[in-house]
Design a protein around this motif. Structure first.
Motif, PDB file in Angstrom:
ATOM      1  N   ASP A 116     -19.564  62.281  -0.225  1.00 30.32           N
ATOM      2  CA  ASP A 116     -18.343  61.898  -0.941  1.00 30.32           C
ATOM      3  C   ASP A 116     -18.589  60.873  -2.040  1.00 30.32           C
ATOM      4  OD1 ASP A 116     -17.576  63.355   1.254  1.00 30.32           O
ATOM      5  OD2 ASP A 116     -16.125  61.900   2.007  1.00 30.32           O
ATOM      6  N   ARG A 239     -20.501  60.581   6.735  1.00 28.30           N
ATOM      7  CA  ARG A 239     -19.039  60.571   6.625  1.00 28.30           C
ATOM      8  C   ARG A 239     -18.377  59.555   7.552  1.00 28.30           C
ATOM      9  NH1 ARG A 239     -17.732  65.188   5.926  1.00 28.30           N
ATOM     10  NH2 ARG A 239     -19.726  66.281   6.068  1.00 28.30           N
ATOM     11  N   ALA A 245     -17.935  57.371   2.605  1.00 25.57           N
ATOM     12  CA  ALA A 245     -16.844  58.311   2.859  1.00 25.57           C
ATOM     13  C   ALA A 245     -15.671  57.572   3.498  1.00 25.57           C
ATOM     14  CB  ALA A 245     -17.343  59.450   3.754  1.00 25.57           C
ATOM     15  N   ASP A 251     -12.196  63.256   5.810  1.00 29.55           N
ATOM     16  CA  ASP A 251     -12.949  64.495   6.036  1.00 29.55           C
ATOM     17  C   ASP A 251     -12.021  65.651   6.396  1.00 29.55           C
ATOM     18  OD1 ASP A 251     -15.303  66.107   6.409  1.00 29.55           O
ATOM     19  OD2 ASP A 251     -15.012  65.890   8.560  1.00 29.55           O
TER      20      ASP A 251
END
Length: 453
Positions: A116, A239, A245, A251
């Protein structure tokens, strides 16, 4: 090809603007569509999701991948080999630095499937280089990055599609149409959720170590803070750390909240309030394993996102999903299908006892069940490739998904600050709240600042 002599990776990422992008990349005329039969693509990020996307792109004879970039040499080379084998054409060039790819004249668009924190930079650079973009969700690491990506797409007249593919699913389209047609009455309460039990070990606790020799770890970190290499912060597991992230909130929450915003036709909430923590999983993560987010929307509607990693008891028989509640019925949906459940009117004992007979009405909502064929990805890729030719905006245009992704950022900001926040979706700020507004962006490592648009 290699980057232009004298143009280092760090000073390029930190300083490139419109003039530099035009001089370096030779931007094609805005709105130009590929002249050749095949769309020439580059893949940026050749890990798990990148290869999943390849499974959808490669069988299409109208596309050809000419380059693959990944800071992990194994990922780049193994994926280039796969493309040559399954695509039936020459092996694409493999590289660590995606900017080498953007310098090619035989490149029309890029597919970005990086972690991300590396979505914004290559998207903006690709737009500046005259390339169109398919970028994975969540759109950006923070609100400011997402807005910069929208601005870059508009300024350079690029097609920028985002991988929130449920909007291309017939299942989700039909469900949203039913809600907008009023089949379940006035929607005033929406529940989204993700439940599973991975307690107490999760991904475990891992010691710091040396980065693998085949990985440019400094480039992998990019704009994120400099930290020692740790396998639990790396491929796939990144993540669960705010550096890279937004945990389960961004997510999976982005998929769920995206459909909620679509159905009620909203850009964002007016307030957000989050509670939760790391209560059940004793591993290296710094994002919560338990979370409850409450959003209030204009027009008297509330959306809640519930997430737990310490208990897998399904809600309505499903480990994840969206439940829309209206005055005439409810609609449940996930990627397997959706169902409309008519509601029943009640005659509360107290009201009847005191008031006697009260006005009543008839609910005409009909029960429906729809089974889904897929999660929408095949249609989503079709839509992206079509827009490359027509220059129309895709179903999940960058600005559409920017708003959906913002809901997840807001949930995390409220969690970090531990309090309820007021949000202005038009200005994309927390009015009069300097502490919260500081979290709309992030500090960037020197040499990896967000590109100026």
């Amino acid at each position: 090809m290699t980057p232009k002599k004298g143009l280092s990776r760090r000073n390029f990422v930190g300083s490139v603007g419109v003039a530099a992008g035009a001089a370096t990349f030779g931007i094609r005329a805005a709105g130009a569509s590929p002249a050749q039969d095949r769309v020439r693509l580059g893949l940026i990020g050749a890990g798990s999701r990148g290869n999943q996307l390849l499974g959808e792109f490669l069988p299409r004879k109208e596309v050809q991948f000419v380059a693959v970039a990944d800071v992990d040499d194994n990922h780049a080379n193994e994926t280039a080999d796969r493309i040559a084998k399954d695509g039936g054409y020459d092996r694409p060039e493999a590289m660590r630095d995606y900017r080498t790819m953007l310098d090619r004249d035989d490149l029309d668009a890029v597919v970005i499937a990086t972690p991300d924190h590396w979505h914004a930079h290559p998207t903006i650079h690709a737009c500046q280089a005259g390339k169109d973009v398919y970028v994975e969700k969540p759109l950006a690491h923070n609100v400011a990055e997402g807005r910069a990506m929208v601005d870059a797409a508009r300024k350079h007249e690029r097609v920028v599609a985002v991988g929130t593919q449920q909007r291309s699913s017939d299942n989700f389209k039909t469900a949203v149409e039913s809600i907008r047609q009023g089949k379940i009455g006035r929607v005033h309460w929406i529940q989204t959720w993700n439940f599973e039990n991975i307690s107490p070990y999760g991904m475990g606790i891992a010691p710091d170590s040396e980065a693998p020799s085949y990985v440019d770890y400094d480039a992998w970190l990019g704009p994120a803070p400099a930290r020692p290499f740790n396998i639990n912060r790396f491929h796939l597991l990144f993540r669960w750390f705010f550096d890279y992230a937004g945990g389960m909130m961004s997510d999976w929450g982005v998929h769920l909240n995206d459909i909620a915003l679509w159905a009620i036709d909203q850009k964002g909430p007016s307030t957000v309030n989050t509670t939760g923590g790391i209560w059940c999983v004793k591993d290296d993560r710094d994002t919560p394993d338990t979370m409850q987010v409450v959003y209030e929307f204009p027009g008297d509607c509330v959306l809640t996102y519930s997430m737990r990693k310490g208990n897998g008891m399904p809600m309505n028989g499903h480990g994840y999903g969206i439940l829309f509640c209206g005055t005439d019925g409810s609609l449940f949906i996930d990627r397997s299908g959706h169902e409309i459940i008519p509601d029943k009117l009640a005659e509360p004992y107290g009201i009847k006892l005191i008031k006697g007979e009260v006005p009543t009405r008839t609910i005409n909502t009909q029960a429906e069940q729809v089974k889904a064929e897929d999660d929408g990805l095949p249609n989503h890729v079709d839509d992206f490739l079509r827009c490359l030719k027509t220059r129309e905006r895709p179903v999940c245009d960058v600005e559409v998904t920017h708003h959906s992704t913002n809901t997840t950022h807001l949930g995390n900001i409220s969690y970090v600050l531990g309090r309820k926040l007021t949000w202005d979706a038009e200005t994309e700020t927390f009015p009069g709240d300097d502490e919260a507004n500081r979290l709309l962006s992030r500090p960037y490592r020197t040499g990896y600042e967000l590109p100026k648009v």
